[in-house]
Scaffold this active site. Structure first.
Site, mmCIF file in Angstrom:
data_model
loop_
_atom_site.group_PDB
_atom_site.id
_atom_site.type_symbol
_atom_site.label_atom_id
_atom_site.label_comp_id
_atom_site.label_asym_id
_atom_site.label_seq_id
_atom_site.Cartn_x
_atom_site.Cartn_y
_atom_site.Cartn_z
ATOM 1 N N LYS A 118 51.964 36.251 50.827
ATOM 2 C CA LYS A 118 50.556 36.560 51.082
ATOM 3 C C LYS A 118 49.681 35.870 50.037
ATOM 4 O O LYS A 118 49.621 36.290 48.891
ATOM 5 C CB LYS A 118 50.278 38.063 51.028
ATOM 6 C CG LYS A 118 48.864 38.360 51.527
ATOM 7 C CD LYS A 118 48.227 39.579 50.930
ATOM 8 C CE LYS A 118 47.279 39.314 49.789
ATOM 9 N NZ LYS A 118 46.128 38.448 50.066
ATOM 10 N N GLU A 135 52.213 38.872 36.591
ATOM 11 C CA GLU A 135 51.541 37.902 35.711
ATOM 12 C C GLU A 135 50.055 38.192 35.829
ATOM 13 O O GLU A 135 49.458 37.938 36.880
ATOM 14 C CB GLU A 135 51.842 36.471 36.170
ATOM 15 C CG GLU A 135 53.297 36.069 36.043
ATOM 16 C CD GLU A 135 53.780 36.004 34.607
ATOM 17 O OE1 GLU A 135 52.950 35.912 33.680
ATOM 18 O OE2 GLU A 135 55.001 36.076 34.400
ATOM 19 N N CYS A 138 44.151 31.475 34.007
ATOM 20 C CA CYS A 138 44.634 32.652 33.282
ATOM 21 C C CYS A 138 44.834 32.308 31.813
ATOM 22 O O CYS A 138 44.745 33.167 30.949
ATOM 23 C CB CYS A 138 45.923 33.157 33.891
ATOM 24 S SG CYS A 138 47.140 31.857 34.099
ATOM 25 N N GLU A 179 38.388 40.238 29.992
ATOM 26 C CA GLU A 179 38.508 38.962 30.707
ATOM 27 C C GLU A 179 37.255 38.725 31.552
ATOM 28 O O GLU A 179 36.903 39.555 32.399
ATOM 29 C CB GLU A 179 39.749 38.970 31.616
ATOM 30 C CG GLU A 179 39.999 37.606 32.241
ATOM 31 C CD GLU A 179 41.225 37.567 33.141
ATOM 32 O OE1 GLU A 179 41.324 38.405 34.048
ATOM 33 O OE2 GLU A 179 42.077 36.682 32.937
#
Ligand code: NAD
Length: 492
Positions: free
Chosen positions: A172, A247, A281, A383
């Site tokens: 997905k 992750e 990331c 973040e």
């Protein structure tokens, strides 16, 4: 162009017949219509993967590797076309998109080779006339859930080791980048992946993602995305005791010590902070500078940031492309306001470019630098996932390392210095999964382990041989050829 699901070797419409637009974030152009699938579509894909599993796990691993070799060659031949599509679908500038495809090519060839390695080991038994070995087994159906920021690299990091290890796949992709997922699965089919071994279902996290993580027929989940979603994935999948690799987010820092090569550091900082518009990331969002170099670094960076050109990623003169959505632009801007309210000094950027002209139809934000940022401010700990860099002043290496390690994430870190003693202290003490010396925070190579500590994940690593540890199960085998019952730990 219509992007349908790929289930059991067939391209099939979603059962509700619904499609939604796939849009270029740089200019609003509609690139394709993509299936908005439901739970039932995901369940069909899981069933197809389950049915294909037994023959795929018995398919010789070197032959599985040969299919990946073929996929690598097709990816190579289509690199330019795929990179162009990626730039249009996701926004990153063409050269970076080509690098993203290259990671997929590298991973194909690397994992293809694992088909003839995937080493286990033999070891002496403690008993006479007895043989002992450890081998790797496939696990079952792998649920692969990916974000939009590396539309080719991340799916290949997951799907290729999953396949070479003998697992079947339900994939997905992120709703924002279906086109690259469609291209990848088409390539795998062309390379000879048997029907049902790789299945692709487009749709939302709430509907398709949720089905994959909760369905007991899916044995392992490899997820890359935000920490918030990852925590939920771990909870739901944990109920079924699935193997889960996460992750997640990052808040990566570059440390620049007084003795650093200033020009080199500036190049590394610009590339790490503003490449992919800060949406990697591993992007650098904190710059920890020692007091003796801080002011020179700020001046040099300010000049260079002013010269960065915003634009569509297919335009050769563009340095920084758009953000993925308008919602992402709103989030970045809200953090700029938070930073100003917290008392940080806005040096440059901090706004949307004028909506008239060529940037008007895309989701752009100006590269932004904050100085005088305290390590505990929200802009220095949360973040942001956009082109915003926060400068923090420190006295020495010890303080720099404390600041680096003082956030909830631990993906990547970097240090610029010419002093070998400090380099090795930094390698020892930086609490991140990846450490760079005299380079920025980005640039992972696919044959080394990739992943982070603390809030960035749950301890697994992708890429390298570490990926095989996640996608396979150890089996210990004892062969007793003594002809009598020998009891371990009891019979001397
Ligand atoms: P996201 O968490 O919003 O989505 C990631 C994927 O999860 C998407 O496919 C999404 O549809 C799916 N999803 C959403 N809700 C779900 C649910 N309830 N169940 C199952 N799946 C669900 O993340 P994003 O915005 O696509 O990506 C950006 C994030 O990814 C950033 O935080 C970034 O740091 C992180 N990221 C991490 C790495 C890494 O290797 N550590 C690499 C790239 C991106």
């Amino acid at each position: 162009m219509k992007l349908s699901n790929y289930i059991g070797g067939q391209w099939v419409e979603p059962e509700n017949g619904r499609y939604i637009p796939d849009v270029d974030p740089g200019n609003g152009e509609v690139l394709a219509e993509v299936a908005d699938s439901t739970r039932r579509d995901a369940e069909r894909a899981i069933l197809a993967a389950k049915e294909a599993y037994d023959s795929w796990r018995k398919y010789p691993a070197p032959k599985r590797g040969e299919i990946l070799f073929a996929a690598g060659h097709i990816l190579q031949a289509k690199k330019h076309e795929l990179a162009q599509k990626m730039t249009r679908e996701m926004g990153k500038v063409y050269t970076e998109a080509a690098g993203d495809v290259q990671e997929g090519i590298d991973m194909a060839f690397y994992m293809a080779g694992e088909g003839r390695r995937s080493f286990g080991y033999t070891t002496p038994s403690e008993l006479p006339d007895k043989f002992a070995m450890a081998t790797r087994d496939a696990i079952g159906v792998a649920g692969i859930i990916t974000p939009w920021n590396f539309p080719m690299a991340i799916p290949t990091w997951k799907i290729f080791p999953a396949l070479v290890s003998g697992n079947t796949v339900v994939f997905k992709p992120a709703s924002e980048t279906p086109l690259l997922a469609y291209e990848l699965v088409k390539i795998l089919a062309e390379a000879g992946v048997p029907d049902g071994v790789v299945n692709l279902v487009f749709g939302s996290g709430d509907e398709v993602g949720e089905t994959i993580i909760s369905d007991p027929r899916v044995n392992l989940i490899s997820f890359t995305g935000s920490t918030q979603t990852g925590r939920h994935v771990a909870q739901v999948a944990g109920e079924e005791l699935k193997r889960v690799s996460l992750e997640l987010g990052g808040k990566n820092a570059i440390i620049v010590l007084d003795d650093a090569n200033l020009e080199l550091a500036v190049e590394g900082i610009l590339w790490s902070a503003f490449g992919t518009s800060g949406q990697r990331c591993t992007a650098c969002s904190r710059l920890i500078a020692q007091e003796g170099i801080y002011d020179r670094l700020e001046k040099s960076l300010t000049e260079r940031i002013a010269r960065l050109r915003l634009g569509h990623g297919l335009d050769d003169s563009t340095d920084v492309g758009p953000l993925i959505t308008e919602k992402a632009v709103d989030k970045v801007h809200s953090y700029v306001e938070i930073g100003q309210n917290e008392g940080a000094r806005l040096v440059t950027g901090g706004n949307r470019p004028s909506s008239s002209g060529s940037l008007g139809k895309g989701h752009y934000y100006t590269p932004t630098l904050f100085a005088d940022v305290a390590p505990t401010m929200r802009i220095a700990t949360e973040e942001i996932f956009g082109p915003v860099l926060s400068m923090i002043r420190v006295k020495d290496l010890d303080e720099a390392i404390r600041v680096n390690n003082g956030v909830a994430y631990g993906l990547s870190s970097s240090i610029f210095t010419q002093d070998v003693n400090r380099v090795f202290r930094a390698i020892r003490d930086l609490a991140t999964g990846i450490v760079y010396i005299n380079a920025g925070t980005t640039g992972a190579e696919i044959h080394l382990p990739f992943g982070g500590t603390r809030g960035t994940g749950n301890g697994h690593r992708e890429a390298g041989t570490a990926a095989l540890d996640f996608f396979s199960e150890w089996k210990a085998v004892y062969v007793d050829y003594s002809g009598r019952l020998q009891r371990a730990q009891i019979d001397a």
